[in-house]
Design a protein around this motif. Structure first.
Motif, PDB file in Angstrom:
ATOM      1  N   LYS A  71     -14.801   1.711  35.828  1.00  0.00           N
ATOM      2  CA  LYS A  71     -15.990   1.455  36.651  1.00  0.00           C
ATOM      3  C   LYS A  71     -16.583   0.083  36.354  1.00  0.00           C
ATOM      4  CE  LYS A  71     -17.112   6.088  37.956  1.00  0.00           C
ATOM      5  NZ  LYS A  71     -18.125   7.083  38.192  1.00  0.00           N
ATOM      6  N   CYS A  72     -16.579  -0.321  35.093  1.00  0.00           N
ATOM      7  CA  CYS A  72     -17.070  -1.660  34.738  1.00  0.00           C
ATOM      8  C   CYS A  72     -16.177  -2.742  35.338  1.00  0.00           C
ATOM      9  CB  CYS A  72     -17.156  -1.834  33.230  1.00  0.00           C
ATOM     10  SG  CYS A  72     -18.554  -0.975  32.488  1.00  0.00           S
ATOM     11  N   THR A  74     -14.291  -2.550  38.056  1.00  0.00           N
ATOM     12  CA  THR A  74     -14.461  -2.634  39.508  1.00  0.00           C
ATOM     13  C   THR A  74     -15.856  -3.114  39.884  1.00  0.00           C
ATOM     14  OG1 THR A  74     -14.974  -0.274  39.619  1.00  0.00           O
ATOM     15  CG2 THR A  74     -12.715  -0.917  40.060  1.00  0.00           C
ATOM     16  N   ARG A  75     -16.855  -2.658  39.167  1.00  0.00           N
ATOM     17  CA  ARG A  75     -18.234  -3.038  39.486  1.00  0.00           C
ATOM     18  C   ARG A  75     -18.510  -4.503  39.152  1.00  0.00           C
ATOM     19  NH1 ARG A  75     -21.265  -0.040  35.892  1.00  0.00           N
ATOM     20  NH2 ARG A  75     -21.128  -1.819  34.507  1.00  0.00           N
ATOM     21  N   ASP A  76     -18.077  -4.938  37.970  1.00  0.00           N
ATOM     22  CA  ASP A  76     -18.397  -6.285  37.504  1.00  0.00           C
ATOM     23  C   ASP A  76     -17.325  -7.306  37.860  1.00  0.00           C
ATOM     24  OD1 ASP A  76     -20.598  -5.036  36.393  1.00  0.00           O
ATOM     25  OD2 ASP A  76     -19.770  -4.972  34.370  1.00  0.00           O
ATOM     26  N   SER A 138     -20.512   6.287  48.159  1.00  0.00           N
ATOM     27  CA  SER A 138     -21.142   5.723  46.971  1.00  0.00           C
ATOM     28  C   SER A 138     -20.672   4.284  46.803  1.00  0.00           C
ATOM     29  CB  SER A 138     -20.776   6.539  45.731  1.00  0.00           C
ATOM     30  OG  SER A 138     -19.425   6.304  45.394  1.00  0.00           O
ATOM     31  N   GLN A 139     -21.382   3.539  45.974  1.00  0.00           N
ATOM     32  CA  GLN A 139     -20.997   2.150  45.745  1.00  0.00           C
ATOM     33  C   GLN A 139     -19.591   2.070  45.170  1.00  0.00           C
ATOM     34  OE1 GLN A 139     -23.663  -0.113  43.318  1.00  0.00           O
ATOM     35  NE2 GLN A 139     -22.582  -2.013  43.677  1.00  0.00           N
ATOM     36  N   ASP A 140     -19.258   2.961  44.248  1.00  0.00           N
ATOM     37  CA  ASP A 140     -17.918   2.955  43.656  1.00  0.00           C
ATOM     38  C   ASP A 140     -16.846   3.226  44.708  1.00  0.00           C
ATOM     39  OD1 ASP A 140     -18.777   2.356  41.111  1.00  0.00           O
ATOM     40  OD2 ASP A 140     -18.879   4.449  40.478  1.00  0.00           O
ATOM     41  N   ILE A 143     -16.456   0.082  46.816  1.00  0.00           N
ATOM     42  CA  ILE A 143     -15.718  -0.955  46.079  1.00  0.00           C
ATOM     43  C   ILE A 143     -14.247  -0.610  46.032  1.00  0.00           C
ATOM     44  CG2 ILE A 143     -15.388  -1.959  43.788  1.00  0.00           C
ATOM     45  CD1 ILE A 143     -18.461  -1.813  43.465  1.00  0.00           C
ATOM     46  N   GLU A 144     -13.944   0.656  45.756  1.00  0.00           N
ATOM     47  CA  GLU A 144     -12.552   1.101  45.707  1.00  0.00           C
ATOM     48  C   GLU A 144     -11.860   0.854  47.046  1.00  0.00           C
ATOM     49  OE1 GLU A 144     -10.148   5.301  45.279  1.00  0.00           O
ATOM     50  OE2 GLU A 144     -12.116   5.128  44.344  1.00  0.00           O
TER      51      GLU A 144
END
Length: 180
Positions: A71-72, A74-76, A138-140, A143-144
Motif C-alpha cells: 500500500k505504501c 502504490t500510494r507513495d 476506494s483510493q487503493d 490506484i490499482e
C-alpha cells in the motif's frame, strides 16, 4: 559466487561516501565492490543506522506487513529500491512478489487462507468490467486500476510500434526486390 561483506567493511564504505571523500564510482573501483551495493548500504544506513548494515537473514514477513508495504508503494509511488531501503528489506524482488500476491487477493485473506503460490504461476488482475454499474471505489482500488491501465496502455503502444516497424521493414524489403 556471492561474497558477504562484514558490517565493519560496509560501515567503512558508507563513512567514506558520507564524509564526502569519495563518490560511489571511486569507492566501487578502489575496493572492487559493485557500485549499486555501496549505494544500497548508504541508503540503508541513512534509514536504519547500523541495523541496516546487518547481514541478511532469512525472514518471514507477515501478510499484514506485506500489505502495508504494498500500500505504501502504490500510494507513495515508491520504487522498489526506495521501498527496500525504507522497510529494510533484503531484496527488491520481494516487492514484486508481494504486488502479485496483492493483485491476486492473497494478501487480503486471513493468514490461514493464504497458500504459497506455485513457482512461476501466472497471476491475473481481476478488474471490474468496463460496463459494470458505477460504484464508489476506494483510493487503493483506483490506484490499482490506474497502474493496471497504464501498464496495459504501455504494452499496447509497444506492440503497435513493433507492428509498424515490421511493416516498414517489409515494405523496404519489397522495394529492394522490385528494383533489383
Amino acid at each position: 559466487m556471492t561474497r558477504t561483506h562484514s558490517e565493519a567493511f560496509k560501515l567503512k564504505m558508507v563513512k567514506l561516501y558520507l564524509e564526502g571523500g569519495a563518490s560511489f564510482n571511486r569507492i566501487s573501483r578502489e575496493f572492487n565492490v559493485d557500485r549499486s551495493l555501496v549505494r544500497r548500504w548508504v541508503t540503508r544506513y541513512r534509514h536504519h543506522g547500523l541495523k541496516g548494515l546487518e547481514p541478511a537473514t532469512k525472514h518471514h514477513y507477515s501478510p499484514s506487513f506485506k500489505l502495508h508495504v504494498v500500500k505504501c508503494v502504490t500510494r507513495d509511488g515508491l520504487t522498489d529500491r526506495q521501498a527496500e531501503a525504507r522497510f529494510n528489506l533484503r531484496s527488491t524482488g520481494l516487492i514484486g512478489k508481494w504486488l502479485v500476491q496483492y493483485h491476486s487477493g492473497q494478501l487480503t485473506k486471513p493468514l490461514s487462507e493464504t497458500k504459497r503460490a506455485a513457482p512461476m504461476a501466472k497471476k491475473s488482475v481481476d478488474l471490474p468490467p468496463a460496463d459494470a454499474p458505477e460504484r464508489s471505489l476506494s483510493q487503493d482500488e483506483l490506484i490499482e486500476e490506474l497502474l493496471y491501465l497504464r501498464a496495459e496502455n504501455a504494452y499496447l503502444k509497444k506492440l503497435d510500434a513493433l507492428i509498424q516497424k515490421e511493416k516498414a521493414a517489409a515494405r523496404s524489403k519489397k522495394r529492394k526486390r522490385s528494383k533489383g
